[in-house]
Write a protein that holds these residues in place. Structure first.
Motif, short mmCIF file in Angstrom:
data_model
loop_
_atom_site.label_atom_id
_atom_site.label_comp_id
_atom_site.label_asym_id
_atom_site.label_seq_id
_atom_site.Cartn_x
_atom_site.Cartn_y
_atom_site.Cartn_z
N THR A 149 -1.62 4.49 23.36
CA THR A 149 -0.33 5.26 23.22
C THR A 149 -0.23 5.31 21.55
OG1 THR A 149 0.29 3.26 23.20
CG2 THR A 149 1.15 5.02 24.55
N SER A 150 -1.52 4.96 20.68
CA SER A 150 -1.22 4.65 19.09
C SER A 150 -1.33 6.06 18.70
CB SER A 150 -2.30 3.29 19.22
OG SER A 150 -3.77 4.39 19.23
N LYS A 151 -2.25 6.75 19.20
CA LYS A 151 -2.31 8.14 18.78
C LYS A 151 -1.49 8.97 18.41
CE LYS A 151 -3.97 10.38 22.73
NZ LYS A 151 -5.08 10.17 23.25
N TYR A 152 0.21 8.78 19.06
CA TYR A 152 1.64 9.20 19.57
C TYR A 152 2.45 8.81 18.74
CZ TYR A 152 -0.37 11.30 24.15
OH TYR A 152 -1.33 11.57 24.51
N TRP A 153 1.76 7.90 18.26
CA TRP A 153 2.79 6.70 16.84
C TRP A 153 2.43 6.22 15.41
CZ3 TRP A 153 3.19 1.62 16.29
CH2 TRP A 153 2.31 0.59 17.09
N VAL A 154 1.05 6.20 15.64
CA VAL A 154 0.27 5.58 14.52
C VAL A 154 -0.43 6.72 13.67
CG1 VAL A 154 -1.48 4.24 13.70
CG2 VAL A 154 -0.55 3.26 15.60
N HIS A 155 0.39 7.27 12.56
CA HIS A 155 -1.12 8.35 11.97
C HIS A 155 -1.48 7.92 10.46
CE1 HIS A 155 0.91 11.24 14.48
NE2 HIS A 155 1.86 10.65 13.97
N TYR A 156 -3.01 7.55 10.84
CA TYR A 156 -3.81 6.94 9.49
C TYR A 156 -4.22 7.97 8.76
CZ TYR A 156 -5.32 3.57 12.80
OH TYR A 156 -4.89 2.07 13.86
N GLU A 157 -3.39 7.89 7.26
CA GLU A 157 -3.94 8.45 6.06
C GLU A 157 -5.12 8.25 5.61
OE1 GLU A 157 -0.02 10.44 3.50
OE2 GLU A 157 0.43 8.72 4.39
N ASN A 158 -5.96 9.13 5.70
CA ASN A 158 -7.26 9.29 5.34
C ASN A 158 -6.76 9.76 3.30
OD1 ASN A 158 -9.05 8.43 7.66
ND2 ASN A 158 -8.27 10.75 8.04
N GLU A 159 -6.60 10.40 2.86
CA GLU A 159 -6.42 10.44 1.91
C GLU A 159 -5.93 9.27 0.21
OE1 GLU A 159 -5.11 14.06 4.15
OE2 GLU A 159 -4.47 11.63 4.00
N ARG A 160 -5.00 8.64 1.05
CA ARG A 160 -4.85 6.72 0.11
C ARG A 160 -5.04 6.30 0.30
NH1 ARG A 160 -0.87 3.93 1.09
NH2 ARG A 160 -0.27 5.20 3.45
N ASP A 161 -5.96 5.67 -0.25
CA ASP A 161 -6.86 4.15 -0.38
C ASP A 161 -8.03 3.89 0.96
OD1 ASP A 161 -7.68 1.54 -1.38
OD2 ASP A 161 -5.94 0.59 -0.18
N LEU B 170 4.02 2.40 7.93
CA LEU B 170 3.09 0.91 8.25
C LEU B 170 2.80 0.77 9.50
CD1 LEU B 170 3.51 -1.37 6.19
CD2 LEU B 170 5.29 -2.05 7.86
N ALA B 171 3.21 2.22 10.23
CA ALA B 171 2.97 2.51 11.51
C ALA B 171 1.00 2.08 12.54
CB ALA B 171 3.15 3.63 12.64
N PRO B 172 0.68 2.19 11.00
CA PRO B 172 -0.79 1.10 11.60
C PRO B 172 -1.08 -0.39 11.53
CG PRO B 172 -1.00 2.93 9.81
CD PRO B 172 -0.32 2.50 9.83
N VAL B 173 -0.23 -0.57 10.45
CA VAL B 173 -0.58 -2.09 10.07
C VAL B 173 0.65 -2.68 11.63
CG1 VAL B 173 0.75 -3.65 8.82
CG2 VAL B 173 -0.34 -2.05 7.72
N ILE B 174 1.83 -2.23 11.42
CA ILE B 174 3.35 -2.73 12.90
C ILE B 174 1.76 -2.39 14.27
CG2 ILE B 174 4.73 -2.21 14.57
CD1 ILE B 174 5.74 -0.57 12.15
N GLY C 239 0.45 -0.96 -0.31
CA GLY C 239 0.14 -0.61 0.04
C GLY C 239 0.97 1.19 0.16
N ILE C 240 2.18 0.91 0.16
CA ILE C 240 3.30 2.49 0.37
C ILE C 240 3.60 3.04 -1.12
CG2 ILE C 240 4.94 3.31 0.86
CD1 ILE C 240 5.05 1.47 3.78
N PRO C 241 3.26 3.75 -1.47
CA PRO C 241 3.66 3.93 -3.20
C PRO C 241 4.72 4.47 -3.41
CG PRO C 241 1.94 6.44 -1.93
CD PRO C 241 2.48 5.43 -1.23
N ARG C 242 4.74 3.21 -4.78
CA ARG C 242 6.81 2.98 -4.70
C ARG C 242 7.13 4.89 -5.51
NH1 ARG C 242 7.29 -2.24 -4.37
NH2 ARG C 242 6.17 -2.67 -2.99
N ASP C 243 6.50 5.19 -6.09
CA ASP C 243 6.63 7.27 -6.29
C ASP C 243 7.76 8.00 -4.98
OD1 ASP C 243 4.14 6.98 -5.31
OD2 ASP C 243 4.38 9.21 -6.68
N LEU C 244 7.22 7.40 -3.37
CA LEU C 244 8.03 7.80 -2.44
C LEU C 244 9.24 7.74 -2.27
CD1 LEU C 244 5.14 7.39 -0.14
CD2 LEU C 244 6.10 9.75 -1.34
N TYR C 245 9.29 5.59 -2.52
CA TYR C 245 11.11 5.70 -2.64
C TYR C 245 11.79 6.07 -4.00
CZ TYR C 245 9.28 2.30 0.66
OH TYR C 245 8.82 1.88 1.72
N GLU C 246 10.91 6.81 -5.13
CA GLU C 246 11.96 6.81 -6.09
C GLU C 246 12.50 8.56 -6.21
OE1 GLU C 246 9.09 6.07 -9.61
OE2 GLU C 246 9.22 4.00 -8.62
#
Lengths: 302, 297
Positions: free
Chosen positions: B285-297, B208-212, B180-187
């Motif tokens: 504690t998750s709200k301090y280290w997990v950020h959900y991205e709503n824009e993406r998928d 990946l924080a939400p998945v972790i 789910g992580i866009p490839r262009d970020l790495y590019e």
């Protein structure tokens, strides 16, 4: 004119450099890929070694099991299988029949009751929906050990101990919330227009469940069926508590009996029967790998 | 009233099995075990109210209770991070630069599927036996291995290794997350000359924080519940020297070997509170280290 010529030369040179870089990248990528494959193959061998060791030991003559690292037996000793099958007070035919009965009934129970509940949560509107859904999710967290004692007292008073009822009936009561969750996830993805159109045509929710949702959910049902089959097959704690009579033992309980008769002479047989107990799981895994992988990726458990 | 019925009837009909199950097999038993935890109950005589005696005994005098906690916490603290690290590492290896990963994925997942079976526990006992395979391999390198399972100092680690061997399902979830992580970020990062470790900490981990988080919660609960393998490997007792006295094994023995049902219920409730506490802390504690991205998928 002259500048044009230099331009072309520069452009050619640039193109050549770009080409070389690309080639280099490709070559590097290929080398990285090969290293990766080597590493992953090595790791696969380490991961599978214990299983192959189990298989090999089940075929080796007794004195070879712990004396050599070679996996290939000097002679194939199928006796472990034939003798192991009958080594316990009851034959494994009995244990496999018992496991099969419990497993088949449990899978049916899980599929029916969990898909009922999931349909209500995913597609119907009703009072208390959020509360019940939250409660259902909380039961996912509760360790079986916490409800074990009162459940045991309950089933004991019902006279169900030493029958398969304590193993099977809870599965008809949607006690495994994991499957409800898995199916809710799936049902939610189905287009709502289907229900609405059916509703307008005068379909009742019962009919919608049966005619629309269920047929469209075969992949989810398949995933749930395979997981529940494998887990029930491997289940140890509940049979351990509820089944006392050896003739009602399931396969895992029977395997444990080998440990009580410790003594070098039965290792081969114990391994042989262990291999056989894993065979159904491995066969189902190979046959339905896609469903399993997808099930985990979408719902994510175990 | 009629409208209420009309609106809710179908859903309640569909939920009936779950309702029965929830009240009879979950909520009821949880409350019943709370009650039993204040009693002495051997399943022969009726439960006898003893107030807080069970809890007092547990916290103040029962050394095996503390031992069970120690064993279980050590196991959770070692097995969960080890398994998740394995899972994430392998998932990242599989995610990029390989065309076909199906076979690897299958091989790495298989142990997870077999993991809780008695056959594997039996196998593990033999692998780590004093004359087992592990020691034979070590001997080839001139190392004299420990007695692993029968040595109280090492027995728990054999179970940690078993847990690591079964990294398959968090791996699959990580793989889905990595996809789910866009490839262009790495590019883009590559063009900017960002180093690989930096890419990992700046792109992979945060996205990946939400998945972790999801894996962490699940695996922690799972680890607290470990039973079958510990039970088989320790001969059902938690031996040697209680080094494999997992909380669940202790609870089982108190209940079904010694029929101290009241005390075992108290143990069960403490386990419930522990797991509840850990889940709550992770969520809080998750709200301090997990950020959900709503824009993406």
């Amino acid at each position: 004119m002259k500048t044009n010529a230099t331009d072309t030369a520069v452009r050619d040179k640039n193109a050549q450099i770009a080409h070389e870089i690309r080639l280099g990248q490709k070559r590097r990528a290929r080398r990285a890929r090969i290293y990766k494959h080597i590493f992953l193959i090595g790791m696969s061998i380490v991961m599978l070694y214990p299983l192959f060791w189990l298989l090999a030991s089940s075929l080796k003559p007794e004195n070879e099991i712990f004396s050599t690292l070679t996996l290939w037996p000097s002679e194939f000793n199928w006796d472990n299988y034939t003798e192991g099958w009958n080594a316990l007070p009851k034959s494994f035919t009995v244990f496999y029949m018992n496991s099969a009965i419990v497993t088949v009934l449990s899978v049916i129970g899980n599929l029916l009751s969990c898909s009922f509940a999931a349909y209500a949560f995913a597609r119907l509107q009703f009072n208390g929906k959020n509360l019940f859904f939250a409660l259902m999710m909380m039961t996912l967290m509760i360790p079986y050990h916490v409800v074990l004692i009162p459940q045991y007292v309950l089933f004991l008073n019902l006279g169900w101990v030493d029958t398969y009822l304590p193993l099977v009936v809870p599965r008809f009561l949607a006690s495994d919330a994991f499957f409800i969750f898995l199916m809710v996830q799936f049902f939610r993805q189905l287009p709502r227009e289907l229900d609405e159109a059916a509703m307008i045509d005068g379909c009742s929710p019962y009919k919608i469940y049966w005619v629309i949702i269920l047929p469209l959910s075969l992949p989810a049902m398949g995933t749930a069926a395979i997981f529940s089959l494998i887990w029930v097959w491997e289940d140890f704690l509940a049979p351990l508590i509820y089944l006392n009579d050896i003739k009602s033992y399931t396969v895992p309980l029977a395997l444990r009996l080998f440990l009580d008769q410790e003594g070098q002479s039965i290792f081969g047989q114990m391994f042989a029967m262990s291999v056989l107990s894993l065979v159904p799981v491995i066969v189902f895994f190979i046959a339905f790998q896609k469903l399993i992988v997808r099930g985990i990726a979408t719902s994510g458990m175990k | 009233m009629k409208r209420f019925f009309k609106r809710n009837a179908p859903a309640y009909v569909f939920l009936t099995p779950w309702f029965i199950g929830f009240f009879l097999l979950a909520l009821g038993p949880i409350l019943a075990s709370l009650y039993l935890s204040f009693t002495r109950y051997d399943m022969v005589a009726d439960p006898r109210w003893v107030g807080l005696d069970n809890y007092e005994y547990m916290f103040e005098r029962d050394r095996r209770f503390w031992k069970a906690l120690e064993v279980t916490f050590t196991y959770v603290a070692l097995a969960v991070p080890a398994r998740l690290a394995m899972a994430l590492g392998v998932a990242m290896l599989l995610d990029k630069g390989l065309r076909t990963i199906g076979l690897y994925r299958a091989i790495f997942y298989l142990p997870s599927l077999l993991g809780s079976s008695i056959a594997i526990a039996i196998l593990w006992r033999q692998l780590f036996a004093a004359d087992g395979v592990v020691n034979q391999v070590l001997a080839k390198f001139g190392i004299e291995g420990a007695a692993w399972i029968s040595d109280p100092d090492t027995s728990l680690y054999t179970l940690v290794v078993l847990a690591m061997w079964q990294f398959g399902s968090p791996m699959l979830i990580f793989l889905a997350g990595l996809r789910g992580i866009p490839r262009d970020l790495y590019e883009a990062a590559e063009i900017d000359g960002t180093s690989k470790p930096r890419q990992f900490f700046r792109i992979t981990l945060p996205l990946l924080a939400p998945v972790i988080f999801f894996n962490l919660v699940l695996q922690t609960i799972e680890a607290f519940k470990t039973f079958s393998s510990a039970f088989i490997i320790s001969n059902g007792t938690g031996a040697p020297a209680d080094s494999l006295l997992f909380y669940t094994v202790y609870l089982f023995n108190e209940a079904f070997k010694f029929f101290r049902m009241g005390y075992a219920s108290a143990l069960a409730w403490v386990l419930l509170l522990i797991i509840g506490f850990f889940t709550a802390v992770t969520f809080f504690t998750s709200k301090y280290w997990v950020h959900y991205e709503n824009e993406r998928d």
